[in-house]
Write a protein that holds these residues in place. Structure first.
Motif, short mmCIF file in Angstrom:
data_model
loop_
_atom_site.label_atom_id
_atom_site.label_comp_id
_atom_site.label_asym_id
_atom_site.label_seq_id
_atom_site.Cartn_x
_atom_site.Cartn_y
_atom_site.Cartn_z
N GLU A 57 1.30 -1.85 -3.93
CA GLU A 57 2.35 -2.67 -4.01
C GLU A 57 2.16 -4.22 -4.74
OE1 GLU A 57 5.74 -1.40 -2.66
OE2 GLU A 57 5.51 0.48 -3.57
N ILE A 58 2.09 -4.46 -3.68
CA ILE A 58 1.34 -6.28 -3.44
C ILE A 58 0.21 -6.63 -4.53
CG2 ILE A 58 1.21 -7.60 -1.97
CD1 ILE A 58 2.15 -6.55 0.65
N LEU A 59 -0.72 -5.98 -4.52
CA LEU A 59 -2.23 -5.86 -5.44
C LEU A 59 -1.56 -5.70 -6.74
CD1 LEU A 59 -4.78 -3.93 -3.11
CD2 LEU A 59 -3.65 -6.66 -3.34
N LYS A 60 -0.42 -4.86 -6.85
CA LYS A 60 -0.18 -4.65 -8.84
C LYS A 60 0.46 -6.03 -8.77
CE LYS A 60 1.88 -1.21 -11.29
NZ LYS A 60 2.58 -0.13 -10.81
N ALA A 61 1.17 -6.81 -8.15
CA ALA A 61 2.18 -7.56 -8.68
C ALA A 61 0.70 -9.17 -8.89
CB ALA A 61 3.38 -8.02 -8.05
N HIS A 62 0.01 -9.19 -7.35
CA HIS A 62 -0.31 -10.37 -7.10
C HIS A 62 -2.42 -9.96 -7.06
CE1 HIS A 62 2.99 -12.60 -6.25
NE2 HIS A 62 3.10 -11.97 -5.99
N PRO A 63 -2.79 -9.12 -8.08
CA PRO A 63 -4.05 -8.31 -8.11
C PRO A 63 -5.54 -9.62 -7.49
CG PRO A 63 -3.46 -8.90 -10.41
CD PRO A 63 -2.43 -9.29 -9.48
N LEU A 64 -6.07 -9.04 -7.31
CA LEU A 64 -7.05 -9.82 -6.43
C LEU A 64 -8.53 -9.56 -7.95
CD1 LEU A 64 -7.03 -9.05 -2.53
CD2 LEU A 64 -6.47 -11.58 -4.17
N LYS A 65 -9.09 -10.50 -8.17
CA LYS A 65 -10.97 -10.18 -8.66
C LYS A 65 -11.58 -10.71 -7.99
CE LYS A 65 -10.08 -10.31 -13.55
NZ LYS A 65 -10.31 -8.72 -12.91
N GLY A 66 -12.55 -9.52 -7.97
CA GLY A 66 -13.87 -9.66 -6.70
C GLY A 66 -14.73 -8.15 -6.88
N THR A 67 -16.00 -8.89 -7.09
CA THR A 67 -16.95 -7.70 -7.01
C THR A 67 -17.64 -6.87 -5.49
OG1 THR A 67 -18.91 -8.75 -7.71
CG2 THR A 67 -17.17 -7.64 -9.47
N THR A 68 -16.76 -7.84 -5.16
CA THR A 68 -17.53 -7.35 -3.51
C THR A 68 -16.35 -7.92 -2.12
OG1 THR A 68 -19.37 -8.54 -3.81
CG2 THR A 68 -19.02 -8.10 -1.68
N ALA A 69 -15.64 -6.76 -1.78
CA ALA A 69 -14.24 -6.52 -0.88
C ALA A 69 -14.96 -5.60 0.26
CB ALA A 69 -13.20 -5.67 -1.52
N ILE A 70 -13.37 -5.95 1.49
CA ILE A 70 -13.72 -5.10 2.45
C ILE A 70 -12.21 -4.90 2.82
CG2 ILE A 70 -15.50 -5.59 3.31
CD1 ILE A 70 -13.75 -7.37 5.20
N GLY A 71 -11.73 -3.29 3.72
CA GLY A 71 -10.13 -3.37 3.35
C GLY A 71 -10.03 -2.94 4.47
N HIS A 72 -8.67 -2.40 4.92
CA HIS A 72 -8.22 -1.99 6.56
C HIS A 72 -7.17 -0.79 6.08
CE1 HIS A 72 -7.10 -2.43 10.93
NE2 HIS A 72 -8.78 -1.78 11.02
N THR A 73 -7.19 0.15 7.38
CA THR A 73 -5.97 1.05 7.28
C THR A 73 -6.06 0.86 8.87
OG1 THR A 73 -4.15 2.45 6.77
CG2 THR A 73 -7.04 3.34 6.47
N ARG A 74 -4.60 0.61 9.33
CA ARG A 74 -4.43 0.10 10.70
C ARG A 74 -3.50 1.01 11.82
NH1 ARG A 74 -0.82 -4.19 14.12
NH2 ARG A 74 -2.79 -4.28 16.25
N TRP A 75 -4.05 1.50 12.77
CA TRP A 75 -3.63 2.15 14.17
C TRP A 75 -3.27 1.00 15.00
CZ3 TRP A 75 -4.04 4.49 18.69
CH2 TRP A 75 -2.31 5.01 19.70
N ALA A 76 -1.96 0.64 15.29
CA ALA A 76 -1.42 -0.48 16.06
C ALA A 76 -2.90 -0.24 17.76
CB ALA A 76 -0.66 -1.26 15.88
N THR A 77 -3.40 -0.66 17.87
CA THR A 77 -3.32 -0.85 20.11
C THR A 77 -3.56 -2.51 20.48
OG1 THR A 77 -5.68 -1.82 19.50
CG2 THR A 77 -5.43 1.10 19.55
N HIS A 78 -3.62 -3.07 19.89
CA HIS A 78 -3.44 -4.76 20.31
C HIS A 78 -2.12 -5.29 19.68
CE1 HIS A 78 -6.63 -3.56 23.26
NE2 HIS A 78 -6.08 -4.79 23.45
N GLY A 79 -1.17 -5.48 19.90
CA GLY A 79 -0.16 -6.07 18.88
C GLY A 79 0.62 -5.03 17.93
N THR A 80 1.48 -5.51 17.85
CA THR A 80 3.04 -4.68 16.68
C THR A 80 1.50 -4.73 15.37
OG1 THR A 80 3.96 -6.63 16.36
CG2 THR A 80 4.31 -5.07 18.39
N PRO A 81 2.84 -3.69 14.64
CA PRO A 81 1.97 -3.38 13.15
C PRO A 81 3.04 -4.26 12.53
CG PRO A 81 2.90 -1.49 13.63
CD PRO A 81 3.48 -2.95 15.31
N SER A 82 2.48 -5.24 12.08
CA SER A 82 2.87 -6.88 11.35
C SER A 82 1.63 -7.86 10.92
CB SER A 82 3.98 -7.93 12.56
OG SER A 82 1.84 -8.19 13.05
N PRO A 83 2.37 -8.35 9.09
CA PRO A 83 1.56 -8.89 8.51
C PRO A 83 0.20 -9.55 9.09
CG PRO A 83 3.30 -9.47 7.64
CD PRO A 83 3.78 -8.34 8.97
#
Ligand code: F6R
Length: 634
Positions: A57-83
């Motif tokens: 949803e965030i990316l739909k509202a504020h898309p990012l342009k570019g042809t190289t990217a890295i992404g991550h989906t997290r399962w917390a170990t150190h530190g709570t789930p937060s931005p």
């Protein structure tokens, strides 16, 4: 835990990375993020807590342009789930971005040193030290900086790094967390699991520990941590991509339950011909297997339950004694394994940290090791002396179903294989068993067809349970505290005997993990040694009671429960009369089958009970809270 996805090529990267992360969401889903490189001197990041849907949803509202990217989906170990704690993490100047899967064990010392050097940390994660180290060593060459940073780390990692000054480039590395390179035409992909890249390419390289790879468009360079070139085999994967999608089912879990007969048939077709069993990729000779005096099985969770069942099978068909341990216990006790022991490590993912550590421990003690894995090229598959793949295809739902029955099928065949070796050839008994085994997938299909036919009834039963459950809770909490009974309401007991005792454990685990209702699995004969004290009208008691040598004993156990007012839901062989007379709330039938194969049939209604209750309760079936598909931390 955690999933990594990367893309470099000519296409817009945002959508590709987002889709890739969705396939990896089973690895963790408490926060997610993406960093996109947009021309020279610019990195843009979006990250959020919550599931990938929120990032989308965030990316739909504020898309990012570019042809190289890295992404991550997290399962917390150190530190709570937060931005703040979500990946990617950036260095001070926001010129370098890092995503990481694993645990940096010496992060505290590294963080202290970096802080003394003036670095200010923005998150509570162990990962953030990596990006500051890369930044510290960066002198215009990202590969060199990453290698230098990694040489400081102790722990486990799969990392991917991009830098604003090096457009079109991703540098990635692996140590004990999985990372796969997908090779396209003028483009490359990176992912924690091969199923995430299959839509784009079938040509993949499984990175090995210590590998560092630099990707630019369709080109890649592989080195070790010292910068010395290394070469790795390119694999062509022939998995069915449709299998990794829901295929019209409401949930992946249901789809995977329904895939079981087909998977079992395929395994049997591949491994058994006539009265002979063969394991082509085993890599351990018959001579070596003949020298084995004992077997120790190590595994976690559902795979452990498959191991427990295997003990009954091996001890019935071979003279070899079998021990079964949860991997986390095995690795910390002085288990007596040696050159005459075969240690069998069972794991769907092949990446479970405790099972991997257990396998390494067994190798240190000179045991022969064999892994039973589902994920091709996984760490466990590569590190064991021999491997048997379960070929169940990608399992997406966190609650394991098809991987379990595939593991069981392979373990039956392995036990029969040992019997075949001991008898120095095919035997009549084995031929008879295999003949029946080949029918088991049809019997399983029969149970599933009945479920489809009676789905309305299953929904009604689950709803009825829901109503009773909440009525009980209300009664309990609204009662005068003085009169309130001390026993908590609304829990499940799963009882089984002999080879179906592990089925009881597995049934209870399935319910717990997706519906959050307390459930216990017990050997029915143990009830009178304590747990029978729990029985009043409250628990629902699932009694696994197909025709077997302990059937009469099971009836006595059920009578003891009924005598104390307990509600029973028996799983019985068709046409069972005796248990019906004990006034059950519902009866679930399975087709007649030899006792030895009954775990493969009783598990199907057990999976469907858990699924139906969780669906009725409106739970997030495919991604239950607090869990992840692959547990790569201790
Ligand atoms: C339960 C479940 C877990 C896994 C356990 C081991 O449904 O999925 O209990 O069985 O985490 O995972 P693998 O088999 O990947 O080693």
């Amino acid at each position: 835990m955690c999933g990594i996805f990367g893309y470099t090529g000519k296409k817009e990267a945002q959508g590709l990375v987002l889709e890739g992360l969705k396939h990896l969401e089973y690895r963790g889903y408490d926060s997610s993020g993406i960093a996109v490189q947009n021309g020279f001197d610019h990195l843009a990041v979006r990250k959020t807590d919550g599931k990938i849907k929120r990032l989308e949803e965030i990316l739909k509202a504020h898309p990012l342009k570019g042809t190289t990217a890295i992404g991550h989906t997290r399962w917390a170990t150190h530190g709570t789930p937060s931005p703040q704690n979500a990946h990617p993490h950036l260095d001070h100047e926001s010129q370098i971005a890092v995503v990481h899967n694993g645990i940096i064990e010496n992060y505290f010392d590294l963080k202290k040193t970096l802080e003394e050097e003036g670095v200010r940390f923005r998150s509570e994660t162990d990962t953030e030290v990596i990006v500051h180290l890369v930044s510290k060593y960066y002198k215009g060459n990202l590969e060199n900086a990453v290698r230098a940073a990694l040489r400081n780390l102790k722990g486990t990692y799969a990392v991917a790094v991009i830098a604003s000054h090096e457009p079109g480039k991703i540098v990635a590395a692996k140590c004990d967390s999985p990372l796969v390179l997908g090779l396209g035409t003028n483009e490359s992909y990176l992912a924690s699991d091969v199923s995430a890249v299959l839509e784009h390419t079938r040509r993949v390289i499984f990175l090995e520990n210590g590998d560092v790879v630099s990707l630019s468009g369709g080109k890649f360079q592989l080195t070790d941590l010292a910068g010395k070139p290394v070469s790795r085999k390119t694999n062509v994967i022939d998995w069915d991509v449709a299998r990794a999608r829901k295929g019209g089912f409401e949930h992946f879990m249901l789809k995977e339950i329904f895939e079981q007969p087909e998977i079992l048939s395929a395994i049997l077709k591949e491994r058994a011909s006539g009265s002979r069993i063969h394991f082509e990729e085993l890599k351990i000779s018959e001579t070596k297997l003949k020298r084995i005096k004992r077997i120790t099985i190590i595994a976690c969770g559902t795979a452990y339950h498959a191991g427990l069942t295997a003990k009954y099978i091996f001890e019935e068909f071979t003279d070899i004694p079998v021990w079964v341990d949860t991997s986390s216990e095995f690795r910390y006790r002085d288990a007596k394994v040696g050159p005459d022991t075969l240690v069998v490590a069972i794991s769907q993912s092949g990446e479970t940290a405790d099972t991997l550590a257990g396998l390494r421990e067994a190798k240190k003690k000179k045991a022969l090791t064999l892994s039973v894995c589902n994920v091709l090229g996984s760490s466990l598959a590569r590190e064991a002396h021999g491997v048997i793949y379960t070929h169940a295809g990608p399992e997406i739902a966190v609650a394991s179903t098809k991987a379990y029955t595939a593991q069981l099928t392979v373990l039956y065949l392995l036990a029969f294989y040992f019997a075949q070796i001991a008898a120095s050839g095919p035997s009549k008994k084995l031929a008879g068993l295999l003949k029946e085994f080949i029918r088991v997938p049809h019997l399983m299909q029969n149970i599933l067809d009945r479920y489809k036919r009676d789905e309305g009834q299953w929904r009604e039963n689950a709803h009825d349970f829901n109503v009773r459950y909440h009525a009980q809770l209300e009664k309990y909490f609204n009662a005068d505290p003085e009169k309130r009974k001390r026993s908590p309401n609304g829990f499940f007991l799963y009882l089984g005997r002999n080879i179906n005792y592990p089925s009881a454990l597995e049934g209870a685990l399935k319910l717990k993990e997706i519906s959050y209702i307390p459930a216990e699995g017990y050997a029915a004969g143990e009830m009178k040694h304590g747990p029978i004290a729990l029985i009043d009208e409250n628990p629902w008691v699932i009694c696994i009671a197909p025709q077997s040598r302990t059937y009469d004993k099971m009836i006595s156990n059920i009578q003891e429960i009924r005598a104390r007012g307990g509600c029973i839901i028996p799983i019985v062989t068709e046409k069972d009369e005796a248990i019906r007379r004990l006034d059950p709330i519902y009866v679930i039938e399975i087709p007649p089958v030899s006792e030895i194969f009954s775990p493969l049939l009783v598990i199907v209604p057990l999976q469907l009970i858990a699924y139906s209750v969780a669906r009725e309760f409106g739970e997030d079936i495919d991604q239950p809270r607090n869990l992840a598909k692959s547990v790569t931390v201790e």
